[in-house]
Each structure stands twice: as C-alpha cells, then as structure tokens.
Design a protein around this motif. Structure first.
Motif, PDB file in Angstrom:
ATOM      1  N   LEU A   1       0.831  -1.210   0.000  1.00 43.74           N
ATOM      2  CA  LEU A   1       0.000   0.000   0.000  1.00 43.74           C
ATOM      3  C   LEU A   1       0.862   1.255   0.000  1.00 43.74           C
ATOM      4  CD1 LEU A   1      -2.807  -1.011   2.537  1.00 43.74           C
ATOM      5  CD2 LEU A   1      -2.978  -0.912   0.045  1.00 43.74           C
TER       6      LEU A   1
ATOM      7  N   THR B   1      -5.509  -0.036  -4.768  1.00 43.95           N
ATOM      8  CA  THR B   1      -5.702  -0.843  -3.559  1.00 43.95           C
ATOM      9  C   THR B   1      -6.196  -2.240  -3.917  1.00 43.95           C
ATOM     10  OG1 THR B   1      -6.226   1.179  -2.329  1.00 43.95           O
ATOM     11  CG2 THR B   1      -6.843  -0.923  -1.319  1.00 43.95           C
TER      12      THR B   1
ATOM     13  N   THR C   1      -7.118   5.373  -6.897  1.00 43.84           N
ATOM     14  CA  THR C   1      -6.611   4.896  -5.618  1.00 43.84           C
ATOM     15  C   THR C   1      -7.285   3.592  -5.219  1.00 43.84           C
ATOM     16  OG1 THR C   1      -6.205   7.189  -4.923  1.00 43.84           O
ATOM     17  CG2 THR C   1      -6.256   5.516  -3.205  1.00 43.84           C
TER      18      THR C   1
END
Length: 250
Positions: free
Chosen positions: A153, A218, A214
C-alpha cells in the motif's frame, strides 16, 4: 640456533574469492516481455504516423504505452541477462497505468459521443493495441511471470504521481494555448475540458477519478496478496523436467 617451528610452516594464503555463479537466462520470459514491449511501442507509433487532434503525445493512453514499452524493454533485457526482475514499486505502477488505460477506454470513453470512431484500419489497429492488447499483456505478465505478495500500500502514492503529473500537464497546456487555437480544441479527454466545465468542474471530476484510481491500486495490491504463485510453479516444473548438468552424475 634454529628458527621457530612456526617459521617452517607454509605461509597461509589469502582466501580466494570465487566468482559468483552466473544467473540463468530466462529466454521464454524475455520473448514474452519483448513482444509486450513491441505491442506497447506499435500503438503509439501508428498513432503518431496517422496523426490526430489534439497531438498524440498529449493523450494519457499514448504516454502510458510509451512508459510500458520502456519498462518491458528494460525487463526483457534483465531477463535475458539473468538479472533480478524490476522492483515491485515499478512493476505495480506500470500495471496500474495499463489498467487505467484499458478500463477508462472500455468503461468510460466509449460512452462519450465526443470520442471519435476509428476512421481506418490503421487507427483501428492502434486503438486495439493501445487500449486492449497492451493492458492485457501487462496483466498476463503480472499474473504469470511475477512473484505474488510483493506490492505494498505504501507504493500507491508513487504510482499516482503519473496521473497527477498528466493532469498538471494537460491543464497547463490548455492555459498556455490561446483561445481559438486549433491545437486547443478539443481537450484530450472530455472530462478535462476546462472550457466546458471550468476549473472547478474539471478538478472535481479529476479528484473523483483520482479516488477511483486509488481504489483500483488498492484492489490490485490486495489481489497481489491473494493470487497463486504461478511464476514459482512454472519455475518448479521447468526445473523438474530439465536434464541434469554435464558431469552432474558419476
């Protein structure tokens, strides 16, 4: 008077440094990555040759494919030399760029009436290479030829710098071009058209896309920790069926 016994012993020799064994080349991996590099190069090359409005190099798709071509060309050379693969913070960024390119085209841009349809066989081929072939090649490389559980991450902010830099480049280019300039219209993508939505509307849509990117990054990172180690299985099978080295059996 005789010399001490220790003086009669042979002088210790410095430990010899043995050369590190040469790493094995990976010809199949090299070939597949070279093909992916060729596909990522061919799409922009055809686009540049046929021409478009605005210029091809202001399209995110073209720039992303060029980055993929550089990364896969470099990776193919390393595979041929037996060098370690590219670090995951680079391979993950390339994968995200390819995913954005493919998904944005097939899920978003095809629904815009402003998106021009391919006008010739060459533009159709370029569209397929840019938006379908290259993203699928990058995804296949990730699934089949890379080790899982390497993406983090913490890599995501680095991956998002490319879309952020592209947004800044597009808005700066639009602001510097004089109103009414043929190169100004249309903007590369309808949702980045400041003349239609204004800066507030354009930045709002860009922020929404940034959040989606984003979330996609992820999801890719989570999938990397859940997917099987296909590359390790292939390597294990290849080692099992490989003949023993010369002189290995007595």
């Amino acid at each position: 008077m005789t010399a001490p016994r220790t003086a009669l012993l042979p002088r210790p020799r410095a430990a010899e440094v043995l050369p590190a064994p040469a790493a094995a080349r990976r010809p199949w991996t090299t070939a597949l990555r070279a093909l992916a590099c060729g596909a990522a190069t061919a799409g922009p090359a055809i686009t540049l040759a046929t021409g478009s409005t605005p210029p091809p190099l202001v399209h995110f798709t073209v720039l992303a494919n060029l980055l993929v071509a550089v990364a896969f060309g470099w990776s193919a050379v390393r595979s041929w030399r037996g060098a370690p693969p590219l670090p995951p913070h680079l391979t993950g960024g390339v994968l995200l760029l390819a995913a954005i390119t493919g998904l944005m085209h097939h899920l978003v841009l095809v629904n815009y009436t402003e998106t021009p349809a391919p006008s010739s066989a060459w533009t159709l081929a370029a569209t397929a290479l840019l938006h379908t072939v290259t993203p699928l090649a990058v995804a296949a490389d990730w699934l089949l030829l890379t080790a899982p559980q390497t993406l983090r991450l913490a890599h995501i902010p680095l991956w998002l710098t490319a879309p952020a830099a592209y947004l800044a480049l597009t808005l700066t280019r639009g602001a510097l071009l004089a109103p009414g300039s043929p190169a100004r219209y249309p903007y590369p993508y309808p949702f980045l058209d400041v003349d239609t939505y204004g800066y507030t509307g354009t930045l709002t849509q860009a922020l929404a896309l940034g959040l989606l990117f984003t979330a996609l990054a992820t999801l890719i990172t989570a999938a990397d920790h859940l997917r099987p180690n296909v590359a390790g299985w292939i390597r294990h099978r290849r080692n099992r069926i490989s003949p023993p080295a010369a002189g290995g059996l007595k």
